[in-house]
Motif scaffolding. Structure first.
Motif, PDB file in Angstrom:
ATOM      1  N   ALA A 844      89.596  84.528  72.781  1.00 44.51           N
ATOM      2  CA  ALA A 844      88.329  85.139  73.151  1.00 44.51           C
ATOM      3  C   ALA A 844      88.488  86.571  73.652  1.00 44.51           C
ATOM      4  CB  ALA A 844      87.652  84.298  74.214  1.00 44.51           C
ATOM      5  N   THR A 845      89.683  87.068  73.618  1.00 44.84           N
ATOM      6  CA  THR A 845      89.901  88.391  74.163  1.00 44.84           C
ATOM      7  C   THR A 845      89.358  89.462  73.235  1.00 44.84           C
ATOM      8  OG1 THR A 845      91.883  87.656  75.259  1.00 44.84           O
ATOM      9  CG2 THR A 845      91.683  89.998  74.877  1.00 44.84           C
ATOM     10  N   THR A 846      88.807  90.451  73.813  1.00 45.45           N
ATOM     11  CA  THR A 846      88.388  91.576  73.016  1.00 45.45           C
ATOM     12  C   THR A 846      89.656  92.331  72.640  1.00 45.45           C
ATOM     13  OG1 THR A 846      86.875  91.735  74.837  1.00 45.45           O
ATOM     14  CG2 THR A 846      86.564  93.258  73.020  1.00 45.45           C
ATOM     15  N   ALA A 847      89.990  92.316  71.426  1.00 41.75           N
ATOM     16  CA  ALA A 847      91.237  92.972  71.036  1.00 41.75           C
ATOM     17  C   ALA A 847      90.979  94.428  70.753  1.00 41.75           C
ATOM     18  CB  ALA A 847      91.834  92.278  69.827  1.00 41.75           C
ATOM     19  N   ALA A 848      90.318  95.050  71.666  1.00 37.80           N
ATOM     20  CA  ALA A 848      89.847  96.401  71.390  1.00 37.80           C
ATOM     21  C   ALA A 848      90.917  97.444  71.619  1.00 37.80           C
ATOM     22  CB  ALA A 848      88.648  96.708  72.264  1.00 37.80           C
ATOM     23  N   SER A 849      91.832  97.122  72.505  1.00 34.74           N
ATOM     24  CA  SER A 849      92.771  98.170  72.880  1.00 34.74           C
ATOM     25  C   SER A 849      93.860  98.353  71.860  1.00 34.74           C
ATOM     26  CB  SER A 849      93.405  97.818  74.228  1.00 34.74           C
ATOM     27  OG  SER A 849      94.509  98.641  74.438  1.00 34.74           O
ATOM     28  N   ALA A 850      94.097  99.563  71.551  1.00 34.07           N
ATOM     29  CA  ALA A 850      95.200  99.862  70.651  1.00 34.07           C
ATOM     30  C   ALA A 850      96.519  99.606  71.365  1.00 34.07           C
ATOM     31  CB  ALA A 850      95.134 101.302  70.206  1.00 34.07           C
ATOM     32  N   LEU A 851      96.425  99.467  72.657  1.00 33.25           N
ATOM     33  CA  LEU A 851      97.631  99.307  73.459  1.00 33.25           C
ATOM     34  C   LEU A 851      98.008  97.851  73.637  1.00 33.25           C
ATOM     35  CD1 LEU A 851      97.569 101.543  76.618  1.00 33.25           C
ATOM     36  CD2 LEU A 851      99.382 101.313  74.949  1.00 33.25           C
ATOM     37  N   THR A 852      97.044  96.981  73.388  1.00 30.74           N
ATOM     38  CA  THR A 852      97.211  95.590  73.760  1.00 30.74           C
ATOM     39  C   THR A 852      98.614  95.075  73.537  1.00 30.74           C
ATOM     40  OG1 THR A 852      94.966  95.256  73.083  1.00 30.74           O
ATOM     41  CG2 THR A 852      96.275  93.287  73.471  1.00 30.74           C
ATOM     42  N   PRO A 853      99.356  94.893  74.587  1.00 28.10           N
ATOM     43  CA  PRO A 853     100.658  94.268  74.394  1.00 28.10           C
ATOM     44  C   PRO A 853     100.421  92.782  74.208  1.00 28.10           C
ATOM     45  CG  PRO A 853     100.320  94.865  76.688  1.00 28.10           C
ATOM     46  CD  PRO A 853      99.050  95.174  75.963  1.00 28.10           C
ATOM     47  N   ALA A 854     101.314  92.153  73.530  1.00 30.01           N
ATOM     48  CA  ALA A 854     101.140  90.740  73.360  1.00 30.01           C
ATOM     49  C   ALA A 854     101.247  90.074  74.714  1.00 30.01           C
ATOM     50  CB  ALA A 854     102.191  90.205  72.419  1.00 30.01           C
ATOM     51  N   VAL A 855     100.878  88.834  74.743  1.00 31.73           N
ATOM     52  CA  VAL A 855     100.655  88.181  76.015  1.00 31.73           C
ATOM     53  C   VAL A 855     101.944  87.727  76.686  1.00 31.73           C
ATOM     54  CG1 VAL A 855      99.164  86.534  77.133  1.00 31.73           C
ATOM     55  CG2 VAL A 855      98.552  87.512  74.953  1.00 31.73           C
ATOM     56  N   ASP A 856     101.771  86.950  77.683  1.00 32.58           N
ATOM     57  CA  ASP A 856     102.839  86.640  78.608  1.00 32.58           C
ATOM     58  C   ASP A 856     103.658  85.434  78.183  1.00 32.58           C
ATOM     59  OD1 ASP A 856     104.244  86.673  80.951  1.00 32.58           O
ATOM     60  OD2 ASP A 856     102.509  87.489  81.960  1.00 32.58           O
ATOM     61  N   THR A 857     104.621  85.125  79.003  1.00 30.32           N
ATOM     62  CA  THR A 857     105.435  83.941  78.723  1.00 30.32           C
ATOM     63  C   THR A 857     104.550  82.739  78.548  1.00 30.32           C
ATOM     64  OG1 THR A 857     105.594  83.718  81.076  1.00 30.32           O
ATOM     65  CG2 THR A 857     107.509  84.579  79.954  1.00 30.32           C
ATOM     66  N   PRO A 858     104.817  81.999  77.534  1.00 27.68           N
ATOM     67  CA  PRO A 858     103.989  80.826  77.310  1.00 27.68           C
ATOM     68  C   PRO A 858     104.394  79.699  78.255  1.00 27.68           C
ATOM     69  CG  PRO A 858     105.639  81.007  75.593  1.00 27.68           C
ATOM     70  CD  PRO A 858     105.829  82.180  76.512  1.00 27.68           C
ATOM     71  N   GLU A 859     105.636  79.654  78.572  1.00 24.74           N
ATOM     72  CA  GLU A 859     106.103  78.515  79.352  1.00 24.74           C
ATOM     73  C   GLU A 859     105.796  78.710  80.823  1.00 24.74           C
ATOM     74  OE1 GLU A 859     108.192  78.922  75.709  1.00 24.74           O
ATOM     75  OE2 GLU A 859     108.187  80.269  77.420  1.00 24.74           O
ATOM     76  N   ASN A 860     105.848  77.635  81.475  1.00 28.50           N
ATOM     77  CA  ASN A 860     105.797  77.686  82.923  1.00 28.50           C
ATOM     78  C   ASN A 860     107.007  78.475  83.414  1.00 28.50           C
ATOM     79  OD1 ASN A 860     106.942  76.602  85.519  1.00 28.50           O
ATOM     80  ND2 ASN A 860     104.861  75.791  85.585  1.00 28.50           N
TER      81      ASN A 860
ATOM     82  N   ASN B 129      79.088  85.190  84.805  1.00 27.85           N
ATOM     83  CA  ASN B 129      78.106  84.529  83.946  1.00 27.85           C
ATOM     84  C   ASN B 129      78.066  85.063  82.517  1.00 27.85           C
ATOM     85  OD1 ASN B 129      76.364  86.855  83.959  1.00 27.85           O
ATOM     86  ND2 ASN B 129      75.829  86.295  86.072  1.00 27.85           N
ATOM     87  N   THR B 130      78.836  86.097  82.209  1.00 27.55           N
ATOM     88  CA  THR B 130      78.867  86.546  80.806  1.00 27.55           C
ATOM     89  C   THR B 130      80.035  85.922  80.046  1.00 27.55           C
ATOM     90  OG1 THR B 130      80.141  88.493  81.445  1.00 27.55           O
ATOM     91  CG2 THR B 130      77.767  88.777  81.254  1.00 27.55           C
ATOM     92  N   PHE B 131      80.845  85.130  80.728  1.00 24.62           N
ATOM     93  CA  PHE B 131      81.965  84.457  80.058  1.00 24.62           C
ATOM     94  C   PHE B 131      81.549  83.059  79.619  1.00 24.62           C
ATOM     95  CE2 PHE B 131      84.053  87.410  83.068  1.00 24.62           C
ATOM     96  CZ  PHE B 131      84.831  88.130  82.181  1.00 24.62           C
ATOM     97  N   GLN B 132      82.329  82.492  78.712  1.00 25.70           N
ATOM     98  CA  GLN B 132      82.162  81.096  78.338  1.00 25.70           C
ATOM     99  C   GLN B 132      83.115  80.259  79.182  1.00 25.70           C
ATOM    100  OE1 GLN B 132      79.844  80.140  76.074  1.00 25.70           O
ATOM    101  NE2 GLN B 132      79.310  82.325  76.086  1.00 25.70           N
ATOM    102  N   PRO B 133      82.707  79.060  79.561  1.00 28.07           N
ATOM    103  CA  PRO B 133      83.665  78.203  80.272  1.00 28.07           C
ATOM    104  C   PRO B 133      84.879  77.941  79.365  1.00 28.07           C
ATOM    105  CG  PRO B 133      81.444  77.275  80.325  1.00 28.07           C
ATOM    106  CD  PRO B 133      81.397  78.429  79.383  1.00 28.07           C
ATOM    107  N   GLY B 134      86.042  78.056  79.944  1.00 23.75           N
ATOM    108  CA  GLY B 134      87.261  77.835  79.165  1.00 23.75           C
ATOM    109  C   GLY B 134      87.755  79.068  78.440  1.00 23.75           C
ATOM    110  N   GLN B 135      86.992  80.124  78.499  1.00 26.32           N
ATOM    111  CA  GLN B 135      87.401  81.363  77.821  1.00 26.32           C
ATOM    112  C   GLN B 135      88.676  81.919  78.451  1.00 26.32           C
ATOM    113  OE1 GLN B 135      84.273  84.261  77.606  1.00 26.32           O
ATOM    114  NE2 GLN B 135      85.641  85.901  76.909  1.00 26.32           N
ATOM    115  N   GLU B 136      89.573  82.406  77.590  1.00 29.26           N
ATOM    116  CA  GLU B 136      90.790  83.036  78.110  1.00 29.26           C
ATOM    117  C   GLU B 136      90.641  84.551  78.077  1.00 29.26           C
ATOM    118  OE1 GLU B 136      94.285  81.567  76.234  1.00 29.26           O
ATOM    119  OE2 GLU B 136      94.088  79.590  77.170  1.00 29.26           O
ATOM    120  N   VAL B 137      91.040  85.164  79.167  1.00 29.10           N
ATOM    121  CA  VAL B 137      90.936  86.625  79.267  1.00 29.10           C
ATOM    122  C   VAL B 137      92.281  87.194  79.700  1.00 29.10           C
ATOM    123  CG1 VAL B 137      88.472  86.574  79.794  1.00 29.10           C
ATOM    124  CG2 VAL B 137      90.143  86.514  81.663  1.00 29.10           C
ATOM    125  N   LEU B 138      92.499  88.452  79.370  1.00 28.91           N
ATOM    126  CA  LEU B 138      93.753  89.119  79.705  1.00 28.91           C
ATOM    127  C   LEU B 138      93.482  90.210  80.738  1.00 28.91           C
ATOM    128  CD1 LEU B 138      96.794  89.361  78.949  1.00 28.91           C
ATOM    129  CD2 LEU B 138      96.117  91.144  77.348  1.00 28.91           C
TER     130      LEU B 138
END
Lengths: 949, 227
Positions: A844-860, B129-138
């Motif tokens: 659901a992230t807006t992938a708008a940034s040209a900078l967007t680094p990939a995300v974080d460690t997946p594991e705990n 309130n503009t997010f969806q429940p469960g939505q992931e954000v960075l």
């Protein structure tokens, strides 16, 4: 602590007796101890008129050592040698004063004439920076000011400077590093600028040495603790390990500030009758003798007893001080301002007066103290942090005190500016303490008349042997398997490993203007939100290169910093430097220093950018063992619009699209002083890579133009670790793999290794989006920059593949690259990972940034921590071996379809047409001998590469 | 009418300018409030920004809660004024007892700055309130004392009442209990969040634009709120 001075005290004018002319308003800060009754103090000019308090020699129990007492007891023994003064220097002080100095005066001379403050050994060499300075119409303030100021637009200027805090950081890592940041920030503040970013080049002993585990975490926490609390983003720096820094870690700190051109502040204490105000923290016993004891002597057995010489920082106070000062500047309330750093009040009083030619009258007992029992010489020598000295017109004093009160900082009128003498001589600095005259000196004698030495210099005797022992003759990997292992071993080595463990302890986001930060080649800061104007900054140094050849080694540091700025698309405009060396009393060290300065001055002239300021740190030496000469060079560049800046990371492409990868510049067999020679052979010898600054300049101009017209999607400098390191970093930045073909002239034997690990200067790895390759290569040809197509980016493959040599998955690269620092210094997990495939960004992230680094460690975190244990020196990956032939063929086809078969115009200037970029049809497999390594006896280094085979 | 969103500056506030910028980009008018003044200047909502108020001396947020502006703010928040506490602001809201629990030293004892994925658990608050429940954000996280702790009963209650606003996913950066990154009060107008949405509002300087949602949410909330 109390954050607001008690307002009630403002109504008590007690602490400040009347002076000639107008009476002062009281300090807003409470005076320490009982408030002295107001009574007039005569301004004592002549020692013989002062009231003296005779006392037995060496016994101050009857009061301080006054001027008249000094006059009366000329033969009294004084501890000048213990304070670091030589016999002839002490004699000179007696000559200047025409009597022996008082104890307070002796303390002042000893710190002002110390190496740290007086630059007595370096002055004769540093002149070259001015003498050889290329013309610049941007320089508003240069060498000799607190920091250089460079104009970047009609309205805005930036100021930047790097300084060392090496010795304190070894004694007490956290506070040493913290106050290093604090000190440089105040330098920037004193120029009238708002500090907007910091950077920190750091050097430590061997990564696995037990003491490094003490020093590094403390230094990193100190840099972070101070900078974070000050609200300054940390946008870059270096972390380098080498045994030569064992016992002498280097902690350099840079600060960048931005100011309106008309807000530039001066340090001159002009205008007799103006009030001298001390603002900020109270003065304590910390840091007494910091410059003379710590910074100007070699470490020996007693180092651990020097902790009281290290200052203690309070970043909260500094934050308030910054806001208070900026408000004073905006309201135009100060005439002059100077920070208090090394040499504390002594330096600030003498420099402000000497630069204006005025005198100063100071009532020392008005200085707010942390400890009431402090003696005059202690107050004058204290290096307590977070203090500024202001010169204020009497009618503005009330407003200044009000501003200080608003921000909860102490501000105290401690003296006034006095006129030069009628005969045109500069004024005198006259200081009383509880009505007793303790100092009466010409301020210029402390600032400008210090000793200057042309110390003996001699090329170190071992240099010839060292240079003859070339790394080009070392055994090199020559099989695919050995090359693969070398790549993994190198990226895990402490100097090349991922530094996230360090950098994630720094706030890089605060102020919201950080466009690029570590691990990028440069930090980029937006300085004007309206226009997008910004600056790029990089700091670089290579002690090994400088050890092998201080002249060219320094030019190489300059070239690298310059190139790092250029890859962002910025235009380099100014230089700062921090010169870290051993003892100047060693002729070998002095020769290294002189060569380094000459190299930097010549280099700046060739590049057409001036040195705007810097710092010298000598005595980085334990016993007879000096550090490698380590000139750290900072280059600042301008970006008209930071939105155009280039990052080092390969850009993800959708739909199987690829960018083409070009290597700019020429690769020679240059391995001496390289990271590879050190990591795999613990070898240091030979001559460092050749440096050609006119080519660096061409390259920078090409990059600026290519970025401006949009030919590039990424650009990354090649330096330590060569092409292999740059490829890995560019791949991991955003999780995009690459396929590389070794050019034909690097085929066979150990030549693929040379292609990947040579450290030839003047090279950059760029990625070029589809459709731009013709125009880009044409531009290279026009600019005379050699180029070569070496591969394509490959997002789907998820690996770095060098055809015919190896294929390493990005996950493996990331794990190996990231595990080293957490393994060495603890921490709960490997460096943060940016897994490919597992999502560049959440759904659901807006992938708008040209900078967007990939995300974080997946594991705990903790789960991931356990299995990390890939020793840096023994990488034994499971899934090694060349890719299956079928896979390779398929990939080749894919690459071919992606435009890997270059339709770019051949025959680019400088690069021989040998078909290398005409086609790539199944790169040859290694044809070297079956052994893992192949000695390359005699390798014809430096000759043009195609001649090699 | 443009909504007016106050941003409080304490001595030692650092992200106040960033918060004001985020408010502006979201389309509202930022109003700077000073810690020493009780007057809220008629703002429609308030952001307590990140930083080290009063140097974090004594305990993060412990001194700030006694600032004159906080006395007014606590009453206004109890009366329904939307308040967002970010990082140090979250700590202040806990110290002021507008939110339960406390923020303690990161478990690994290091300051940590990284781009963090959060999952929005409660999308009904004034600030989400503009997010969806469960939505992931960075969103960037950066703190030294961001480890959320409370007793088990409080944690159970927060979860039962749907007051856990966001959780850390794919790695917990500070050891917070139950991966809690943000919580709200029962009325949903006061939200404390440890990561920094104000650092994710511009493509040029942030890892995403996801932070903007927190600021546009309060505008949506204000439009819907009774005057």
């Amino acid at each position: 602590m109390t954050t607001h001075p008690d307002p009630a005290v403002r109504e008590n004018p007690g602490g400040f007796p009347a002076v000639p002319a107008e009476p002062f308003t009281a300090s807003v800060a409470p005076q320490p101890g009982p408030v002295a009754p107001a009574r007039p103090v005569e301004v004592v000019r002549h020692p013989d008129q002062a009231r003296s308090a005779p006392a037995p020699a060496g016994d101050w129990s009857h009061g301080p050592d006054t001027v008249s007492r000094a006059t009366d007891t000329p033969g009294e023994l004084q501890p000048y040698a213990e304070l670091g003064l030589r016999d002839d220097e002490y004699d000179r002080i007696r000559h200047i004063l025409d009597r022996r100095p008082t104890q307070a005066e002796l303390a002042m001379y000893s710190i002002m004439w110390s190496e740290h403050c007086s630059y007595k050994s370096s002055k004769v060499h540093l002149r070259q920076f001015s003498e050889k300075a290329p013309p610049s119409d941007r320089l508003l303030a240069g060498i000799g000011e607190n920091a250089g100021v460079v104009q970047v637009s009609d309205e805005l200027a930036v100021t930047f400077k790097v300084e060392s805090h090496n010795h304190p950081s070894f004694v007490e890592p956290y506070q040493g590093a913290a106050t290093g940041v604090g000190g440089i920030v105040r330098d920037i503040l004193a120029m009238g600028a708002r500090p907007v970013a910091v950077m920190d080049p750091l050097r430590f002993g061997a990564a696995d040495h037990p003491d490094t585990a003490r020093v590094l975490p403390g230094v990193v926490a100190g840099v972070g603790g101070y900078g974070n609390c000050l609200g300054l983003p940390n946008i870059g720096g270096e972390v380098v390990f080498d045994p030569c820094y064992q016992g002498n870690p280097l902690v350099n700190a840079l600060c960048l500030g931005v100011l309106r051109v008309d807000r530039l502040q001066k340090k001159e204490a002009t205008g007799p009758g103006n009030v001298v105000v001390l603002m900020g923290a109270r003065t304590g016993r910390d840091g007494i003798g910091g410059v003379s004891v710590l910074a100007s002597a070699t470490f020996d057995e007693g180092s651990e007893q020097r902790r009281p010489s290290v200052q203690v920082g309070d970043p909260f106070m500094e934050k308030l001080l910054i806001e208070a000062c900026l408000e004073l500047y905006d309201a135009e309330l100060v005439v002059g301002i100077q920070d208090l750093g090394g040499a504390g009040l002594t330096c600030a009083l003498t420099e402000t007066a000497a630069s204006a030619g005025t005198g100063m009258r100071v009532w020392l007992e008005r200085v707010p103290l942390r400890e009431a029992s402090m003696e005059p010489q202690e107050i004058l020598a204290s290096e307590s942090q977070e203090r500024m000295l202001l010169v204020v017109a009497p009618d503005k004093l009330e407003a200044v005190l009000k501003t200080a009160e608003k921000w909860g900082v102490w501000a105290t009128a401690i003296g006034e500016v006095t006129a030069p003498s009628p005969d045109g001589q500069p004024g005198r600095l006259v200081i009383t303490w509880r009505d007793q005259l303790v100092v009466d000196v010409p301020p210029g004698s402390l600032v400008d008349d210090g000793p200057v030495y042309a110390r003996p210099m001699r090329e170190p005797a071992d240099l010839i042997l060292l240079q003859a022992d070339r790394a080009e003759t070392l055994p090199r990997p020559s099989t695919a398997e050995a090359l693969r292992e070398t790549v993994l071993r190198m990226i895990a080595s402490p100097n090349l490993a991922d530094k996230t463990w360090v950098t994630e302890q720094y706030d890089r986001y605060v102020l919201g203007n950080t466009v690029l930060a570590q691990p990028e080649d440069s930090g980029v800061i937006r300085i004007d939100e309206r226009t997008g104007l910004g600056v790029a900054l990089s700091l670089d140094g290579n002690g090994r290169y400088a050890r092998l050849d201080p002249y060219n080694g320094t030019k190489l540091a300059l070239a690298e910093a310059y190139r790092n700025v250029a890859v962002t698309g910025a235009k380099p405009i100014a230089v700062t430097n921090c010169l870290n060396f051993g003892s100047p009393e060693d002729p070998g060290v002095m020769w290294q220093f002189a060569e380094a300065v000459r190299g930097l001055a010549d280099g700046c002239l060739e590049l057409g950018i001036p040195v705007t300021g810097g710092n010298v740190s000598f005595y980085n030496q334990t016993g007879a063992a000096a550090i490698h000469p380590t000139p750290v060079v900072g280059v600042l560049g301008v970006l008209d619009d930071v939105a155009e800046r280039m990052s080092m990371g390969f850009v993800p492409r959708t739909g199987g699209d690829h960018d083409q990868l070009f290597l700019l510049g020429e690769t020679h067999v240059e391995l001496s002083g390289s990271e590879w020679a050190w990591v795999t052979h613990e070898h240091l010898g030979g001559i460092p890579p050749q440096v050609d600054l006119s080519r660096e300049r061409q390259l920078a101009e090409l990059l600026a133009e290519a970025v401006r017209v949009g030919h590039l999607s990424s650009a990354h400098d090649l330096s330590d670790g060569g092409l292999a390191q740059s490829l890995v970093e560019s791949c991991l930045r955003r999780g995009v793999g690459a396929q590389i073909a070794v050019p034909e002239h690097f085929a066979g034997g150990s030549m693929p290794f040379v292609f990947l690990f040579s450290e030839s200067a003047g090279r950059v790895l760029v990625s070029v989006p589809r459709g731009h390759e013709k125009a880009f290569t044409a531009l290279c040809a026009e600019r005379g920059v050699p180029w070569e197509l070496i591969g394509v980016t490959d997002q789907a493959g998820g690996a770095l593949e060098v055809r015919g040599q190896f294929r390493i998955g990005l996950d493996e690269l990331r794990t190996v690259h990231g595990a080293t620092l957490p393994r060495l210094f603890g921490g709960s997990e490997p460096a943060e990972a940016a897994p490919t495939g597992r999502g560049a960004a959440p759904a659901a992230t807006t992938a708008a940034s040209a900078l967007t680094p990939a995300v974080d460690t997946p594991e705990n975190d903790r789960a991931a921590a356990a299995p990390v244990a890939t020793p840096a020196d023994r990488v034994a990956p499971e899934h090694t071996g060349p890719a299956p032939a079928s896979r390779l063929a398929a990939d080749t086809t894919a690459a071919a379809e992606a435009g890997f078969t270059a339709d770019a115009p051949g025959g680019a200037s400088g690069q021989p047409v040998d078909g290398g970029h005409e086609r790539v049809d199944g790169p040859e497999r290694s044809t070297g001998p079956s052994g893992a390594t192949e000695p390359d006896a005699g390798g014809a280094d430096r000759s043009a590469v195609p001649d090699q085979r | 009418m443009t909504a007016r969103v106050g941003v409080v500056t304490f001595p030692g506030s650092l992200d106040d300018g960033d918060a004001a910028r985020a408010v502006r980009i979201a389309g509202a008018e930022p109003v700077r409030l000073w810690h020493g003044e009780a007057d809220l200047r008629g703002v429609d909502a308030v952001v307590l920004p990140g930083g080290f108020s009063y140097g974090d001396y004594l305990r993060c947020g412990a001194i700030a809660r006694f600032a004159p502006v906080m006395e007014t703010l606590v009453d206004a928040a109890r009366g329904g004024l939307p308040v967002l506490g970010i990082c140090n602001g979250f700590q202040i809201l806990c110290e002021a007892h507008l939110l339960p629990g406390a923020l303690t030293r990161n478990q690994h004892l290091h300051f940590r700055n990284r781009d963090q994925v959060l999952r929005i658990e409660a999308a009904g608050t004034a600030w989400t309130n503009t997010f969806q429940p469960g939505q992931e954000v960075l969103i960037p996280v950066k703190n030294g004392e961001g480890c959320y702790v409370a007793d088990a009963a409080t944690l159970d209650q927060l979860e039962a009442e749907g007051r856990v606003v966001a959780r850390y996913v794919r790695g917990n950066p500070n050891g917070s209990q139950r991966d809690i990154a943000a919580i709200t009060n029962p009325a949903g107008n006061v939200v404390g969040i440890m990561p920094h949405p104000e650092h994710a509002v511009e493509a040029l300087t942030g890892p995403s634009l996801d932070g903007l949602g927190f600021f546009t949410s309060v505008l949506k909330h204000l439009v819907g709120a009774p005057a």
